[in-house]
Design a protein around this motif. Structure first.
Motif, PDB file in Angstrom:
ATOM      1  N   ILE A  40       0.837  -1.206   0.000  1.00  0.00           N
ATOM      2  CA  ILE A  40       0.000   0.000   0.000  1.00  0.00           C
ATOM      3  C   ILE A  40       0.871   1.255   0.000  1.00  0.00           C
ATOM      4  CG2 ILE A  40      -1.642   1.337   1.395  1.00  0.00           C
ATOM      5  CD1 ILE A  40      -2.904  -1.375   2.191  1.00  0.00           C
ATOM      6  N   GLN A  41       2.057   1.172   0.587  1.00  0.00           N
ATOM      7  CA  GLN A  41       2.957   2.330   0.659  1.00  0.00           C
ATOM      8  C   GLN A  41       3.781   2.531  -0.614  1.00  0.00           C
ATOM      9  OE1 GLN A  41       5.315   2.064   4.223  1.00  0.00           O
ATOM     10  NE2 GLN A  41       3.556   1.464   5.440  1.00  0.00           N
ATOM     11  N   GLN A  42       3.617   1.660  -1.592  1.00  0.00           N
ATOM     12  CA  GLN A  42       4.346   1.805  -2.859  1.00  0.00           C
ATOM     13  C   GLN A  42       3.811   3.032  -3.604  1.00  0.00           C
ATOM     14  OE1 GLN A  42       6.989  -0.140  -3.627  1.00  0.00           O
ATOM     15  NE2 GLN A  42       6.639  -1.218  -1.708  1.00  0.00           N
ATOM     16  N   PRO A  43       4.599   3.552  -4.537  1.00  0.00           N
ATOM     17  CA  PRO A  43       4.196   4.792  -5.215  1.00  0.00           C
ATOM     18  C   PRO A  43       3.152   4.593  -6.310  1.00  0.00           C
ATOM     19  CG  PRO A  43       6.293   4.069  -6.061  1.00  0.00           C
ATOM     20  CD  PRO A  43       5.934   3.135  -4.937  1.00  0.00           C
ATOM     21  N   PHE A  44       2.134   3.820  -6.008  1.00  0.00           N
ATOM     22  CA  PHE A  44       1.015   3.697  -6.920  1.00  0.00           C
ATOM     23  C   PHE A  44      -0.258   3.651  -6.094  1.00  0.00           C
ATOM     24  CE2 PHE A  44       1.564  -0.671  -5.821  1.00  0.00           C
ATOM     25  CZ  PHE A  44       2.853  -1.052  -6.178  1.00  0.00           C
ATOM     26  N   ASN A  45      -1.374   3.637  -6.744  1.00  0.00           N
ATOM     27  CA  ASN A  45      -2.697   3.656  -6.128  1.00  0.00           C
ATOM     28  C   ASN A  45      -2.813   2.597  -5.023  1.00  0.00           C
ATOM     29  OD1 ASN A  45      -5.505   2.642  -5.896  1.00  0.00           O
ATOM     30  ND2 ASN A  45      -5.924   4.272  -7.370  1.00  0.00           N
ATOM     31  N   ASP A  46      -3.442   2.966  -3.892  1.00  0.00           N
ATOM     32  CA  ASP A  46      -3.616   2.026  -2.779  1.00  0.00           C
ATOM     33  C   ASP A  46      -4.401   0.784  -3.203  1.00  0.00           C
ATOM     34  OD1 ASP A  46      -2.267   3.787  -1.190  1.00  0.00           O
ATOM     35  OD2 ASP A  46      -3.979   4.312   0.083  1.00  0.00           O
ATOM     36  N   GLY A  47      -5.386   0.971  -4.069  1.00  0.00           N
ATOM     37  CA  GLY A  47      -6.165  -0.168  -4.554  1.00  0.00           C
ATOM     38  C   GLY A  47      -5.294  -1.161  -5.308  1.00  0.00           C
ATOM     39  N   LEU A  48      -4.381  -0.635  -6.115  1.00  0.00           N
ATOM     40  CA  LEU A  48      -3.453  -1.508  -6.835  1.00  0.00           C
ATOM     41  C   LEU A  48      -2.521  -2.208  -5.855  1.00  0.00           C
ATOM     42  CD1 LEU A  48      -2.280  -2.615  -9.463  1.00  0.00           C
ATOM     43  CD2 LEU A  48      -0.857  -0.541  -9.604  1.00  0.00           C
ATOM     44  N   GLY A  49      -2.111  -1.497  -4.822  1.00  0.00           N
ATOM     45  CA  GLY A  49      -1.260  -2.100  -3.796  1.00  0.00           C
ATOM     46  C   GLY A  49      -1.938  -3.266  -3.101  1.00  0.00           C
ATOM     47  N   VAL A  50      -3.203  -3.101  -2.766  1.00  0.00           N
ATOM     48  CA  VAL A  50      -3.961  -4.184  -2.126  1.00  0.00           C
ATOM     49  C   VAL A  50      -4.128  -5.346  -3.096  1.00  0.00           C
ATOM     50  CG1 VAL A  50      -6.208  -4.818  -1.163  1.00  0.00           C
ATOM     51  CG2 VAL A  50      -5.150  -2.660  -0.502  1.00  0.00           C
ATOM     52  N   LEU A  51      -4.470  -5.040  -4.339  1.00  0.00           N
ATOM     53  CA  LEU A  51      -4.622  -6.088  -5.353  1.00  0.00           C
ATOM     54  C   LEU A  51      -3.316  -6.878  -5.504  1.00  0.00           C
ATOM     55  CD1 LEU A  51      -6.400  -7.381  -7.588  1.00  0.00           C
ATOM     56  CD2 LEU A  51      -5.422  -5.681  -9.144  1.00  0.00           C
ATOM     57  N   LEU A  52      -2.198  -6.175  -5.615  1.00  0.00           N
ATOM     58  CA  LEU A  52      -0.905  -6.843  -5.755  1.00  0.00           C
ATOM     59  C   LEU A  52      -0.551  -7.667  -4.519  1.00  0.00           C
ATOM     60  CD1 LEU A  52       1.224  -4.089  -7.528  1.00  0.00           C
ATOM     61  CD2 LEU A  52       0.395  -6.249  -8.495  1.00  0.00           C
ATOM     62  N   ALA A  53      -0.971  -7.185  -3.349  1.00  0.00           N
ATOM     63  CA  ALA A  53      -0.697  -7.930  -2.117  1.00  0.00           C
ATOM     64  C   ALA A  53      -1.361  -9.301  -2.140  1.00  0.00           C
ATOM     65  CB  ALA A  53      -1.170  -7.132  -0.897  1.00  0.00           C
ATOM     66  N   TYR A  54      -2.485  -9.407  -2.796  1.00  0.00           N
ATOM     67  CA  TYR A  54      -3.164 -10.696  -2.905  1.00  0.00           C
ATOM     68  C   TYR A  54      -2.656 -11.516  -4.095  1.00  0.00           C
ATOM     69  CZ  TYR A  54      -6.485  -9.427   0.716  1.00  0.00           C
ATOM     70  OH  TYR A  54      -7.044  -9.082   1.916  1.00  0.00           O
ATOM     71  N   ILE A  55      -2.367 -10.839  -5.192  1.00  0.00           N
ATOM     72  CA  ILE A  55      -2.005 -11.544  -6.422  1.00  0.00           C
ATOM     73  C   ILE A  55      -0.570 -12.067  -6.412  1.00  0.00           C
ATOM     74  CG2 ILE A  55      -1.600 -11.192  -8.890  1.00  0.00           C
ATOM     75  CD1 ILE A  55      -4.078  -9.502  -8.983  1.00  0.00           C
ATOM     76  N   LEU A  56       0.372 -11.260  -5.946  1.00  0.00           N
ATOM     77  CA  LEU A  56       1.778 -11.675  -6.025  1.00  0.00           C
ATOM     78  C   LEU A  56       2.064 -12.993  -5.302  1.00  0.00           C
ATOM     79  CD1 LEU A  56       3.738  -8.301  -5.854  1.00  0.00           C
ATOM     80  CD2 LEU A  56       3.411  -9.818  -7.815  1.00  0.00           C
ATOM     81  N   PRO A  57       1.613 -13.172  -4.052  1.00  0.00           N
ATOM     82  CA  PRO A  57       1.879 -14.473  -3.413  1.00  0.00           C
ATOM     83  C   PRO A  57       1.250 -15.642  -4.165  1.00  0.00           C
ATOM     84  CG  PRO A  57       1.211 -12.869  -1.767  1.00  0.00           C
ATOM     85  CD  PRO A  57       0.989 -12.237  -3.114  1.00  0.00           C
ATOM     86  N   LEU A  58       0.090 -15.407  -4.781  1.00  0.00           N
ATOM     87  CA  LEU A  58      -0.540 -16.474  -5.570  1.00  0.00           C
ATOM     88  C   LEU A  58       0.284 -16.821  -6.804  1.00  0.00           C
ATOM     89  CD1 LEU A  58      -4.319 -15.482  -5.388  1.00  0.00           C
ATOM     90  CD2 LEU A  58      -3.139 -17.305  -4.148  1.00  0.00           C
ATOM     91  N   PHE A  59       0.794 -15.803  -7.482  1.00  0.00           N
ATOM     92  CA  PHE A  59       1.657 -16.054  -8.642  1.00  0.00           C
ATOM     93  C   PHE A  59       2.942 -16.762  -8.219  1.00  0.00           C
ATOM     94  CE2 PHE A  59      -0.735 -12.791 -11.107  1.00  0.00           C
ATOM     95  CZ  PHE A  59      -0.968 -13.556 -12.241  1.00  0.00           C
ATOM     96  N   GLU A  60       3.483 -16.354  -7.088  1.00  0.00           N
ATOM     97  CA  GLU A  60       4.716 -16.986  -6.612  1.00  0.00           C
ATOM     98  C   GLU A  60       4.474 -18.437  -6.217  1.00  0.00           C
ATOM     99  OE1 GLU A  60       6.678 -12.798  -5.057  1.00  0.00           O
ATOM    100  OE2 GLU A  60       6.007 -14.259  -3.571  1.00  0.00           O
TER     101      GLU A  60
END
Length: 164
Positions: free
Chosen positions: A39-59
């Protein structure tokens, strides 16, 4: 002992698994910490939350694909894709102001500088690409075709009659 391309292929697989398993599990086990960093990354908070869920799944998906021989090609491809994205992100962080960015890679790599992280990402990217190249050269094309797969190499668990 002579190291063959088969040996190199399996070494690439083991190296990538030794990286992806702890990294993905760390993000899952410390999910709130990882989500806050995203969420603290330099992009939209919504994208940060989405990535927080998606990245571990992709990994974790990369781990599963690398473990299963008939899907390993896709595991190398997904690993290379993720490492390309992560390497690009780290490079952008280095050229920008990395002190302003929270480190979102988890506890496994938290003590590394951005520059060391960039080098490691590049190495893992090259290992992923090497695995993909070796897989293409040593695994017969017929084995890579999922529609004509013989699953005789798969683990078959004994079936129990559950009375249904």
């Amino acid at each position: 002992m002579k190291v063959t391309s088969h040996h190199s292929y399996y070494i690439c697989t083991l190296i990538l698994l030794s990286m992806w398993i702890p990294v993905s599990l760390d993000k899952i086990l410390h999910f709130e910490l990882f989500k806050n960093a995203m969420i603290q990354q330099p992009f939209n908070d919504g994208l940060g939350v989405l990535l927080a869920y998606i990245l571990p799944l992709f990994e974790l998906g990369t781990v599963i694909l690398l473990i299963k021989p008939s899907l390993r090609r896709y595991g190398f491809f997904l690993s290379a894709f993720l490492m390309f994205l992560f390497t690009g992100y780290v490079a952008l962080a280095i050229f920008g102001n990395p002190d302003d960015l929270p480190f979102g890679c988890g506890l496994v790599f938290q003590h590394l500088s951005w520059e060391v992280h960039l080098v490691l990402n590049g190495i893992f990217l090259m290992i992923s690409l090497l695995g993909l190249l070796l897989e293409k050269n040593i695994v017969p094309k017929s084995s890579r075709d999922l529609s004509s797969q013989d699953n005789s190499n798969d683990i078959n668990l004994p079936k129990k009659n559950l009375g249904f």
